[in-house]
Design an enzyme around this catalytic site. Structure first.
Site, PDB file in Angstrom:
ATOM      1  N   CYS A 141       0.831  -1.214   0.000  1.00  0.00           N
ATOM      2  CA  CYS A 141       0.000   0.000   0.000  1.00  0.00           C
ATOM      3  C   CYS A 141       0.864   1.262   0.000  1.00  0.00           C
ATOM      4  CB  CYS A 141      -0.961  -0.026   1.182  1.00  0.00           C
ATOM      5  SG  CYS A 141      -0.200  -0.501   2.748  1.00  0.00           S
TER       6      CYS A 141
HETATM    7  N1  LIG Z   1      -4.437  -4.142   4.990  1.00  0.00           N
HETATM    8  C1  LIG Z   1      -3.874  -3.462   4.012  1.00  0.00           C
HETATM    9  O1  LIG Z   1      -4.060  -2.237   3.870  1.00  0.00           O
HETATM   10  C2  LIG Z   1      -2.989  -4.168   3.019  1.00  0.00           C
HETATM   11  C3  LIG Z   1      -2.590  -3.454   1.867  1.00  0.00           C
HETATM   12  C4  LIG Z   1      -1.772  -4.097   0.937  1.00  0.00           C
HETATM   13  C5  LIG Z   1      -1.358  -5.379   1.149  1.00  0.00           C
HETATM   14  N2  LIG Z   1      -1.731  -6.033   2.280  1.00  0.00           N
HETATM   15  C6  LIG Z   1      -1.238  -7.400   2.450  1.00  0.00           C
HETATM   16  O2  LIG Z   1      -2.305  -8.285   2.148  1.00  0.00           O
HETATM   17  C7  LIG Z   1      -2.202  -9.453   2.971  1.00  0.00           C
HETATM   18  C8  LIG Z   1      -3.493  -9.603   3.766  1.00  0.00           C
HETATM   19  O3  LIG Z   1      -3.645  -8.425   4.546  1.00  0.00           O
HETATM   20  P1  LIG Z   1      -4.933  -8.165   5.438  1.00  0.00           P
HETATM   21  O4  LIG Z   1      -4.819  -6.769   5.906  1.00  0.00           O
HETATM   22  O5  LIG Z   1      -6.168  -8.609   4.743  1.00  0.00           O
HETATM   23  O6  LIG Z   1      -4.604  -9.149   6.657  1.00  0.00           O
HETATM   24  P2  LIG Z   1      -5.612  -9.861   7.688  1.00  0.00           P
HETATM   25  O7  LIG Z   1      -6.815  -9.011   7.882  1.00  0.00           O
HETATM   26  O8  LIG Z   1      -4.778 -10.227   8.851  1.00  0.00           O
HETATM   27  O9  LIG Z   1      -6.064 -11.180   6.918  1.00  0.00           O
HETATM   28  C9  LIG Z   1      -5.223 -12.267   6.745  1.00  0.00           C
HETATM   29  C10 LIG Z   1      -6.064 -13.433   6.272  1.00  0.00           C
HETATM   30  O10 LIG Z   1      -5.217 -14.562   6.074  1.00  0.00           O
HETATM   31  C11 LIG Z   1      -5.846 -15.698   6.652  1.00  0.00           C
HETATM   32  N3  LIG Z   1      -4.804 -16.652   7.051  1.00  0.00           N
HETATM   33  C12 LIG Z   1      -3.755 -16.444   7.869  1.00  0.00           C
HETATM   34  N4  LIG Z   1      -2.987 -17.554   7.955  1.00  0.00           N
HETATM   35  C13 LIG Z   1      -3.599 -18.478   7.185  1.00  0.00           C
HETATM   36  C14 LIG Z   1      -3.299 -19.827   6.855  1.00  0.00           C
HETATM   37  N5  LIG Z   1      -2.221 -20.454   7.353  1.00  0.00           N
HETATM   38  N6  LIG Z   1      -4.129 -20.497   6.026  1.00  0.00           N
HETATM   39  C15 LIG Z   1      -5.219 -19.872   5.536  1.00  0.00           C
HETATM   40  N7  LIG Z   1      -5.548 -18.593   5.777  1.00  0.00           N
HETATM   41  C16 LIG Z   1      -4.746 -17.916   6.616  1.00  0.00           C
HETATM   42  C17 LIG Z   1      -6.603 -15.155   7.837  1.00  0.00           C
HETATM   43  O11 LIG Z   1      -7.624 -16.047   8.176  1.00  0.00           O
HETATM   44  P3  LIG Z   1      -8.110 -16.193   9.722  1.00  0.00           P
HETATM   45  O12 LIG Z   1      -8.394 -14.812  10.190  1.00  0.00           O
HETATM   46  O13 LIG Z   1      -9.279 -17.070   9.645  1.00  0.00           O
HETATM   47  O14 LIG Z   1      -6.944 -16.826  10.415  1.00  0.00           O
HETATM   48  C18 LIG Z   1      -7.154 -13.839   7.256  1.00  0.00           C
HETATM   49  O15 LIG Z   1      -8.335 -14.059   6.529  1.00  0.00           O
HETATM   50  C19 LIG Z   1      -0.974  -9.244   3.880  1.00  0.00           C
HETATM   51  O16 LIG Z   1       0.132  -9.895   3.328  1.00  0.00           O
HETATM   52  C20 LIG Z   1      -0.787  -7.725   3.861  1.00  0.00           C
HETATM   53  O17 LIG Z   1       0.542  -7.343   4.085  1.00  0.00           O
HETATM   54  C21 LIG Z   1      -2.568  -5.462   3.202  1.00  0.00           C
END
Ligand SMILES: NC(=O)c1ccc[n+]([C@@H]2O[C@H](COP(=O)([O-])OP(=O)(O)OC[C@H]3O[C@@H](n4cnc5c(N)ncnc54)[C@H](OP(=O)(O)O)[C@@H]3O)[C@@H](O)[C@H]2O)c1
Length: 336
Positions: A141
């Protein structure tokens, strides 16, 4: 991650050429999606499961991975082997150098063989490569706003503009940290406060360095200071570029910087250059896939201010934009 505010929708549910066939999670698995997010009741009839590549391969053509880094690289080789296209929102395939990855993500890369296959998914710079790739590394981001802000100027650096320093003063809303439970992101910890964190030690700095160095044709290193802003979503970055007048006569000084930016992004559907004297604000971009950029130039210095929605142009909106390019759909489909 897929929510579009105001519409109570999701980008993919609204997309005319997409059918969602599989949803996965870890803690939230083995539940109906509507029991986790009630707004999907009667709109999306799917159970959330643990990721099972064989089952996913039976029903999907493209997989979006919105997983923590390191989890993505466990799945990507299997998904590619199963013939699927992958759009990875984690950082696992963004950095070309595994030593840099290990230093900033504190673990060794486990799938270095596929790094070279990944295309850095910033459409404004790599559209032609995105069209052909099976593995797309969706940008971070903060880097999305920073690289879009710096690209026109860095292209001038490749033609002789000497840059003394690049300082990025960045602020992000709390959704930038995801949904995980952590004390620092509790309402009472963030609300009515404002603070810097990981000062010049954030994992997005090497991603910005990598891309601006490619554009400039020489190794550049930025100073990057992120701050936690007490809003749900949105990133605003103020970037100070000090030019070196002792060096070669620059193309940028002979052109009006403002015109340079307008020309660079003339045909881009999701980058909007503000009129002279106007600067971006979060309110205009939150809930959209736009990156708004304003520029101010004075002797020896260019100040660029950019705003995006971290969850849209900084994550899922850009991921859908990339999917549109990869599958030959009109680039704005489902995003406007
Ligand atoms: N948030 C932002 O603004 C943003 C922007 C750009 C990129 N990103 C990137 O996008 C990715 C996701 O970010 P997010 O903000 O959506 O994070 P998040 O809200 O923490 O979501 C992570 C997801 O991954 C799932 N997960 C974790 N470990 C897992 C596993 N071993 N097997 C299957 N599912 C698993 C979690 O499921 P459970 O909750 O059920 O465990 C949750 O649905 C990250 O790498 C982050 O750096 C985020």
């Amino acid at each position: 991650l897929w929510e579009l505010p105001g519409t109570q929708g999701t980008l993919l549910l609204r997309h005319p050429s997409v059918r969602i066939t599989s949803l996965t999670a870890k803690i939230d698995s083995a539940q109906h999606i509507a029991s986790i997010f009630p707004k999907f009741k009667n709109r999306l009839d799917l159970m959330v499961t643990l990721p099972d590549v064989a089952a996913i391969a039976k029903s999907c053509e493209v997989v979006f991975l919105a997983l923590p880094h390191t989890v993505s690289m466990e799945l990507v080789p299997k998904l590619l082997k199963a013939g699927l296209r992958v759009i990875d929102l984690s950082a696992d395939y963004r950095l070309a150098d595994t030593a840099v990855y290990a230093k900033h993500y504190h673990c060794a890369h486990k799938d270095s063989a596929n790094i070279a296959k990944g295309v850095y998914g910033l459409p404004e710079l790599y559209r032609q490569m995105i069209k052909k790739t099976k593995l797309l590394a969706n940008p971070g981001c903060y880097p999305t706003a920073a690289i879009l802000s710096l690209a026109p100027l860095m292209a001038c650096a490749a033609k002789g503009l000497e840059v003394d320093s690049v300082i990025i003063d960045a602020k992000s809303g709390v959704t930038g940290a995801g949904r995980k439970l952590a004390e620092g992101f509790l309402f009472c910890e963030c609300n009515e406060d404002f603070k810097a964190y990981r000062v010049n030690a954030h994992q997005h700095a090497p991603e910005i360095d990598q891309e601006v160095s490619k554009l400039a044709g020489k190794k550049l290193s930025v100073t990057f200071v992120p701050h936690l802003l007490p809003v749900n979503r949105g990133i605003l970055e103020t970037i100070y570029v000090k030019k070196n007048h002792r060096g070669t006569k620059s193309q940028a000084t002979s052109h009006k910087i403002h015109e340079l930016y307008k020309k660079f992004y003339k045909t881009e559907p999701f980058v909007r250059i503000k009129d002279e004297g106007q600067f971006p604000r979060l309110r205009d971009v939150v809930g959209t896939n736009y990156c708004d950029i304003g520029i101010h130039e004075e002797a020896g210095q260019v100040i660029i201010i950019a705003a995006i929605d971290n969850l849209l142009k900084g994550a899922s909106g850009q991921a859908v934009q990339n999917m549109n390019i990869m599958f030959g759909f009109a680039e704005q489909t489902g995003l406007c």
